[in-house]
Design an enzyme around this catalytic site. Structure first.
Site, PDB file in Angstrom:
ATOM      1  CG  ASN A  27       8.290  -1.978   0.627  1.00  0.00           C
ATOM      2  OD1 ASN A  27       7.694  -1.947   1.689  1.00  0.00           O
ATOM      3  ND2 ASN A  27       8.957  -0.749   0.288  1.00  0.00           N
ATOM      4  CG  HIS A  64      11.056  -2.033   5.019  1.00  0.00           C
ATOM      5  ND1 HIS A  64       9.551  -1.830   4.959  1.00  0.00           N
ATOM      6  CD2 HIS A  64      11.253  -3.008   5.635  1.00  0.00           C
ATOM      7  CE1 HIS A  64       9.051  -2.973   5.371  1.00  0.00           C
ATOM      8  NE2 HIS A  64       9.787  -3.608   6.114  1.00  0.00           N
ATOM      9  NE  ARG A 123       3.877   6.522   1.586  1.00  0.00           N
ATOM     10  CZ  ARG A 123       4.168   5.360   1.988  1.00  0.00           C
ATOM     11  NH1 ARG A 123       4.591   4.578   1.468  1.00  0.00           N
ATOM     12  NH2 ARG A 123       3.976   5.087   3.430  1.00  0.00           N
ATOM     13  CB  ALA A 171       1.543   0.327   6.632  1.00  0.00           C
ATOM     14  N   PRO A 189       0.841  -1.057   0.045  1.00  0.00           N
ATOM     15  CG  PRO A 189      -0.086  -1.205   2.190  1.00  0.00           C
ATOM     16  CD  PRO A 189       0.496  -2.186   1.184  1.00  0.00           C
ATOM     17  CG  ASN A 190      -0.221   4.047   1.114  1.00  0.00           C
ATOM     18  OD1 ASN A 190      -1.328   4.676   0.681  1.00  0.00           O
ATOM     19  ND2 ASN A 190      -0.235   3.684   2.501  1.00  0.00           N
ATOM     20  NE  ARG A 241       9.635   6.720   8.762  1.00  0.00           N
ATOM     21  CZ  ARG A 241       8.654   6.122   7.784  1.00  0.00           C
ATOM     22  NH1 ARG A 241       8.878   5.323   6.857  1.00  0.00           N
ATOM     23  NH2 ARG A 241       7.662   6.984   7.567  1.00  0.00           N
ATOM     24  CD  GLU A 245      10.704  -7.185   6.269  1.00  0.00           C
ATOM     25  OE1 GLU A 245      10.847  -8.262   7.017  1.00  0.00           O
ATOM     26  OE2 GLU A 245      10.260  -6.376   7.022  1.00  0.00           O
ATOM     27  CE1 TYR A 280       8.606   5.475   3.000  1.00  0.00           C
ATOM     28  CE2 TYR A 280       7.132   7.080   2.860  1.00  0.00           C
ATOM     29  CZ  TYR A 280       7.723   5.944   3.319  1.00  0.00           C
ATOM     30  OH  TYR A 280       7.106   5.470   4.587  1.00  0.00           O
TER      31      TYR A 280
HETATM   32  C1  DQA Z   1       8.141   1.220   4.016  1.00  0.00           C
HETATM   33  C2  DQA Z   1       8.035   1.351   5.546  1.00  0.00           C
HETATM   34  C3  DQA Z   1       6.767   1.228   6.222  1.00  0.00           C
HETATM   35  O1  DQA Z   1       6.917   1.414   7.373  1.00  0.00           O
HETATM   36  C4  DQA Z   1       5.702   2.142   5.507  1.00  0.00           C
HETATM   37  O2  DQA Z   1       4.358   1.805   6.028  1.00  0.00           O
HETATM   38  C5  DQA Z   1       5.502   2.136   4.120  1.00  0.00           C
HETATM   39  C6  DQA Z   1       7.006   1.892   3.463  1.00  0.00           C
HETATM   40  C7  DQA Z   1       9.250   1.490   3.223  1.00  0.00           C
HETATM   41  O3  DQA Z   1       9.524   1.156   2.382  1.00  0.00           O
HETATM   42  O4  DQA Z   1      10.228   2.396   4.144  1.00  0.00           O
HETATM   43  O5  DQA Z   1       4.660   2.114   3.418  1.00  0.00           O
HETATM   44  O6  DQA Z   1       7.843  -0.080   3.800  1.00  0.00           O
END
Ligand code: DQA
Length: 138
Positions: A72, A98, A18, A75, A10-11, A105, A96, A23
């Site tokens: 990735n 990020h 964003r 959240a 998501p996102n 954070r 995994e 990011y």
């Molecule tokens: C994320 C880190 C997560 O905590 C966050 O909710 C994201 C992006 C990252 O790539 O840094 O959506 O996965």
């Protein structure tokens, strides 16, 4: 040719727009083009969804054939037992990833339901985290 599936949660469709201070300002589509040029000998597949169950479905779909999966989960990393169970259920190794260093954070980002069932984790190198994950499969 190795087949590597990137799955973004998501996102992450909004990368570039964003929170660019967290990011970065590059869209994932533009970054993916760079990856495809750099790794022209690899079959790089991409999927993004904002929906938890669609991420589970994609893991099931590719998880017995792909040579590697780069996930990735956004959240959902911090909330999803369903995604963790899906990773446990498949045979392809999952890394995994990020973009941000989640440990710098908020504390709710410090726990991952996924890390323990993934082959490894690459965290905090910006978009370069995805390149490092691909390298790890080669
Ligand atoms: C994320 C880190 C997560 O905590 C966050 O909710 C994201 C992006 C990252 O790539 O840094 O959506 O996965």
């Amino acid at each position: 040719m190795k087949r590597i599936q990137i799955i973004n949660g998501p996102n992450l469709n909004l990368l570039g727009k964003r929170e660019p201070s967290v990011y970065g300002s590059q869209s994932f589509d533009s970054y993916l083009e760079e990856l495809k040029i750099r790794f022209s000998g690899v079959e790089l597949l991409y999927f993004q969804s904002n929906v938890e169950g669609e991420l589970v479905n994609k893991l099931h779909e590719v998880g017995f054939d792909a040579d590697g999966i780069i996930l990735n989960a956004g959240a959902y990393t911090h909330t999803s037992i369903a995604i963790a169970d899906a990773i446990r259920s498949i045979t392809a190794p999952v890394i995994e990833v990020h973009i941000s260093n989640v440990y710098q954070r908020e504390s709710f980002r410090h726990h991952s339901f996924l890390s323990g069932v993934c082959k490894g984790c690459i965290i905090g190198f910006g978009l370069d985290s995805y390149r490092l994950a691909i390298e790890s499969f080669l």
